[in-house]
Structure formats: structure tokens, C-alpha cells
Design a protein around this motif. Structure first.
Motif, PDB file in Angstrom:
ATOM      1  N   ASP A 187       0.824  -1.214   0.000  1.00  0.00           N
ATOM      2  CA  ASP A 187       0.000   0.000   0.000  1.00  0.00           C
ATOM      3  C   ASP A 187       0.858   1.263   0.000  1.00  0.00           C
ATOM      4  O   ASP A 187       0.593   2.219  -0.745  1.00  0.00           O
ATOM      5  CB  ASP A 187      -0.915   0.019   1.226  1.00  0.00           C
ATOM      6  CG  ASP A 187      -2.069  -0.959   1.118  1.00  0.00           C
ATOM      7  OD1 ASP A 187      -2.396  -1.377  -0.014  1.00  0.00           O
ATOM      8  OD2 ASP A 187      -2.631  -1.325   2.168  1.00  0.00           O
ATOM      9  N   SER A 188       1.881   1.259   0.836  1.00  0.00           N
ATOM     10  CA  SER A 188       2.728   2.449   0.950  1.00  0.00           C
ATOM     11  C   SER A 188       3.512   2.707  -0.347  1.00  0.00           C
ATOM     12  O   SER A 188       3.721   3.857  -0.741  1.00  0.00           O
ATOM     13  CB  SER A 188       3.703   2.290   2.121  1.00  0.00           C
ATOM     14  OG  SER A 188       4.674   1.280   1.862  1.00  0.00           O
ATOM     15  N   ILE A 189       3.909   1.648  -1.035  1.00  0.00           N
ATOM     16  CA  ILE A 189       4.627   1.798  -2.303  1.00  0.00           C
ATOM     17  C   ILE A 189       3.705   2.363  -3.376  1.00  0.00           C
ATOM     18  O   ILE A 189       4.106   3.230  -4.170  1.00  0.00           O
ATOM     19  CB  ILE A 189       5.218   0.430  -2.740  1.00  0.00           C
ATOM     20  CG1 ILE A 189       6.338   0.008  -1.782  1.00  0.00           C
ATOM     21  CG2 ILE A 189       5.728   0.489  -4.184  1.00  0.00           C
ATOM     22  CD1 ILE A 189       6.823  -1.412  -1.975  1.00  0.00           C
ATOM     23  N   GLU A 190       2.458   1.904  -3.416  1.00  0.00           N
ATOM     24  CA  GLU A 190       1.513   2.400  -4.418  1.00  0.00           C
ATOM     25  C   GLU A 190       1.154   3.864  -4.206  1.00  0.00           C
ATOM     26  O   GLU A 190       0.790   4.561  -5.156  1.00  0.00           O
ATOM     27  CB  GLU A 190       0.236   1.552  -4.377  1.00  0.00           C
ATOM     28  CG  GLU A 190       0.415   0.141  -4.951  1.00  0.00           C
ATOM     29  CD  GLU A 190      -0.899  -0.601  -5.064  1.00  0.00           C
ATOM     30  OE1 GLU A 190      -1.829  -0.277  -4.278  1.00  0.00           O
ATOM     31  OE2 GLU A 190      -1.004  -1.504  -5.907  1.00  0.00           O
ATOM     32  N   LYS A 191       1.282   4.357  -2.977  1.00  0.00           N
ATOM     33  CA  LYS A 191       0.943   5.744  -2.680  1.00  0.00           C
ATOM     34  C   LYS A 191       2.069   6.723  -2.982  1.00  0.00           C
ATOM     35  O   LYS A 191       1.882   7.934  -2.942  1.00  0.00           O
ATOM     36  CB  LYS A 191       0.542   5.879  -1.200  1.00  0.00           C
ATOM     37  CG  LYS A 191      -0.756   5.188  -0.861  1.00  0.00           C
ATOM     38  CD  LYS A 191      -1.057   5.269   0.621  1.00  0.00           C
ATOM     39  CE  LYS A 191      -2.348   4.527   0.983  1.00  0.00           C
ATOM     40  NZ  LYS A 191      -2.614   4.549   2.443  1.00  0.00           N
ATOM     41  N   ARG A 192       3.260   6.171  -3.265  1.00  0.00           N
ATOM     42  CA  ARG A 192       4.407   7.061  -3.500  1.00  0.00           C
ATOM     43  C   ARG A 192       4.243   7.847  -4.810  1.00  0.00           C
ATOM     44  O   ARG A 192       3.688   7.369  -5.767  1.00  0.00           O
ATOM     45  CB  ARG A 192       5.702   6.240  -3.554  1.00  0.00           C
ATOM     46  CG  ARG A 192       6.102   5.648  -2.209  1.00  0.00           C
ATOM     47  CD  ARG A 192       7.323   4.761  -2.345  1.00  0.00           C
ATOM     48  NE  ARG A 192       7.620   4.080  -1.081  1.00  0.00           N
ATOM     49  CZ  ARG A 192       8.568   3.150  -0.948  1.00  0.00           C
ATOM     50  NH1 ARG A 192       9.307   2.798  -1.996  1.00  0.00           N
ATOM     51  NH2 ARG A 192       8.780   2.599   0.229  1.00  0.00           N
TER      52      ARG A 192
END
Length: 343
Positions: A338-343
Motif C-alpha cells: 500500500d505504501s509503495i503504491e501511494k508514493r
């Protein structure tokens, strides 16, 4: 928790995104066939989807799916020894409840996979790419236990455009080259690897024969192994749901062949075909600080050489500890995704 009785769902072909359906080479599944309940007090649910996928003109890999068929794909690479069902019941339930498509893969020479000796660890990534393509999977995470760890890192190095992140549970470290570290069980493995490379066939068949002899007494044999294991592993091995999983995976995966563990040892003792600093995607590594198979120092050694890695120490735990933290590991991987997709 009491787990569902053994059942099987039909096998279907999947579609790749925005492409025509890709044919899947699947084995026939026997519906309603019990899964080794004669040797275990607990039954463990069979995979939702199980079969073979062609990865070459004359080779195939076995796979088993759990969880949500429409969820995010996470491949779970078994240890040495192990097979496609070496996935804790807790992980299967968590995957179902949290929209994760959890997929176990037989490496060559175990379960439903064709025997094959990879030239190096990196070569496995081509097979995983083919499996993912056939199952209609674009992006994925990969988790590897013990002997599955090197292959997990190899996939991360070879497929950075498709592998979002990887997790390693007590993974084997390099034994040759500039990143090598000595000690642990692979010190012995490195000594016997040349013999296995040239005389592995009779040894593999002897191992299959041994497993067949062991089958009637598999449960007490597992308890015996637990008694001589470190406390952390002993606690896990005597839990009914883990005992059921281990016995189901062992007896199902090795009933016809047992080449994979020996092939693993051979390839681990070689140059892996990539350097750790080539693994650019995020890596999360769990390791028991009392691991008697792969020393904790090996985990520290590898993590310090990976560009983007975090080490999670499991105090007082030994080699199988990661299996007991399956929910936490899957949760961490999903949150990282999730955190990678939000970058």
C-alpha cells in the motif's frame, strides 16, 4: 480453531490482464479425496485451486492457491525440504479474510513439478514469471521460507518491474563469492553438494523410499523431531494446526519424488547469479535469534548488503519461527505494498 474438512474446488484457466485467456496445463484433481487424515488428528483444508503449469517444452511446476482468487497475488516459496502446501493454516485464513491470493509453488523435483537442476538461483525467476503470466498475474509480492529465501531474492533482482516487495523468513545466505558467509547447516551442504551433483539420483530415490516407510509413523516421528528441536521450534511443531500442515505437505509433496531438497543444496553452494546490491525493491526479513539451521548472523549479514531492507528479530525463536508469525508477515507485506503504491 477447528479447520474445514478436506474439499476441492474445480480448476479453471485464468486470464492475463488485457490479454486473451492463456491455456493452463493442469493436472486432474480428485474431488473429495481425503488429505492424509489417517496420520493426523487435525484435518486441514485443501487448496482452492491446485495443478501444474508448463514452464518449458518438457517441464512443469505444481502450484496451490489459497485465499481470495481476486486478491493481490503473493507467492509463498517453501523451505528445504517442503512443497506447495507448506503454508500455515493461519496464513490461509488471513489471506481469505484480507483479499490476498496466496500461491504456493513446488520447486523442481517435489510434488507435481518436473525434476530439474537450475544453473543458479536466479534461473528460478524465469519459471516464476511464466507461472505468473499463466495465472494472469501482473504485480506480485514474494515470500520465501529458509531455502525459499534465495529464490525470493533472485526473483526480486530479476523482476523488479513486477515484484512489488519481498519477505524472507530465516533465509539461507550466500556461501560462495564476495558476499559469502560460513557456518550453519549450509557449511555441511557445501561439502556434500559436489557429490549430490554427480550421484544425486540414487540418493533421491532412497529419500523417497524413506518417506514411504515413515508415512505410517509420520505423526510420532514429527513429535520425536520436535523433542530434539530448540524450544521455539518445539512449541510450533506440536501445535495441531502446524502438525497437520507439515504432515500434509510432506506426505503429499514427497510421495513420488524427493529431488528438490538436494537440488536446492547444489544450487545454494554455487554463485547465485546475482549480487545482493542488485535487489533494489524493498525486503523485509524475519529471523529467530536462536536459529540453529541458518544462524541469526546470516540474516544480519544479508540485510546489511541489501539496498532497502529491514530486519525483524524474533527473540528466543529458532528456524521455523517465521511460520508462527504468518499473519504479521502477510499484514506487513500488504501495508508495504500500500505504501509503495501511494508514493
Amino acid at each position: 480453531m477447528l479447520y474445514a474438512a478436506c474439499t476441492t474446488v474445480g480448476v479453471i484457466a485464468s486470464k492475463t490482464p488485457a490479454k486473451q485467456a492463456v491455456p493452463v496445463a493442469l493436472t486432474r484433481i480428485e474431488r473429495g479425496r481425503p488429505c492424509n487424515t489417517a496420520v493426523m488428528a487435525y484435518s486441514i483444508a485443501r487448496p482452492k485451486l491446485e495443478g501444474n503449469i508448463a514452464v518449458g517444452d518438457d517441464r512443469q511446476l505444481g502450484f496451490a492457491e489459497f485465499g481470495d482468487p481476486q486478491g493481490r497475488a503473493i507467492f509463498w516459496l517453501h523451505g528445504t525440504p517442503g512443497a506447495r502446501r507448506q503454508i500455515p493454516a493461519e496464513a490461509r485464513v488471513y489471506a481469505e479474510d484480507n483479499h490476498i491470493r496466496l500461491i504456493g509453488i513446488d520447486r523442481p523435483g517435489i510434488g507435481a513439478s518436473t525434476p530439474h537442476q537450475y544453473e543458479n538461483v536466479l534461473a528460478f525467476a524465469d519459471d516464476l514469471r511464466t507461472v505468473a503470466d499463466t495465472l494472469g498475474i501482473d504485480k506480485m509480492a514474494v515470500i520465501g521460507l529458509s531455502g525459499g529465501g534465495p529464490y525470493t531474492l533472485g526473483c526480486a533482482a530479476a523482476l523488479p518491474d513486477r515484484v512489488i516487495a519481498v519477505g524472507v523468513l530465516g533465509g539461507v545466505a550466500p556461501t560462495v563469492g564476495p558476499e559469502a558467509i560460513s557456518g550453519g547447516l549450509m557449511s555441511l551442504g557445501s561439502m556434500v553438494a559436489p557429490l549430490l551433483a554427480v550421484a544425486g539420483f540414487p540418493i533421491r530415490w532412497a529419500a523417497v523410499g524413506f518417506i514411504r516407510l515413515l508415512k505410517p509413523v509420520a505423526e510420532p516421528a514429527l513429535y520425536l523431531y520436535a523433542r530434539v528441536s530448540p524450544e521455539g521450534d518445539r512449541r510450533l511443531l506440536v501445535r495441531p494446526e502446524f502438525k497437520a500442515m507439515f504432515l500434509d505437505d510432506l506426505l503429499n509433496g514427497s510421495r513420488k519424488q524427493m529431488a528438490a531438497p538436494f537440488a536446492d543444496v547444489v544450487v545454494f553452494a554455487r554463485d547465485w547469479g546475482f549480487r545482493l546490491d542488485q535487489v533494489k525493491i524493498p525486503v523485509r526479513w524475519w529471523h529467530g535469534d536462536r536459529d540453529h539451521i541458518v544462524p541469526f548472523a546470516h540474516g544480519e549479514h544479508v540485510v546489511t548488503r541489501l539496498p532497502d531492507a529491514e530486519l525483524y528479530t524474533l527473540p528466543g525463536e529458532s528456524h521455523l519461527a517465521g511460520l508462527g508469525f504468518a499473519e504479521e508477515i502477510l499484514r506487513t507485506m500488504v501495508e508495504l505494498w500500500d505504501s509503495i503504491e501511494k508514493r
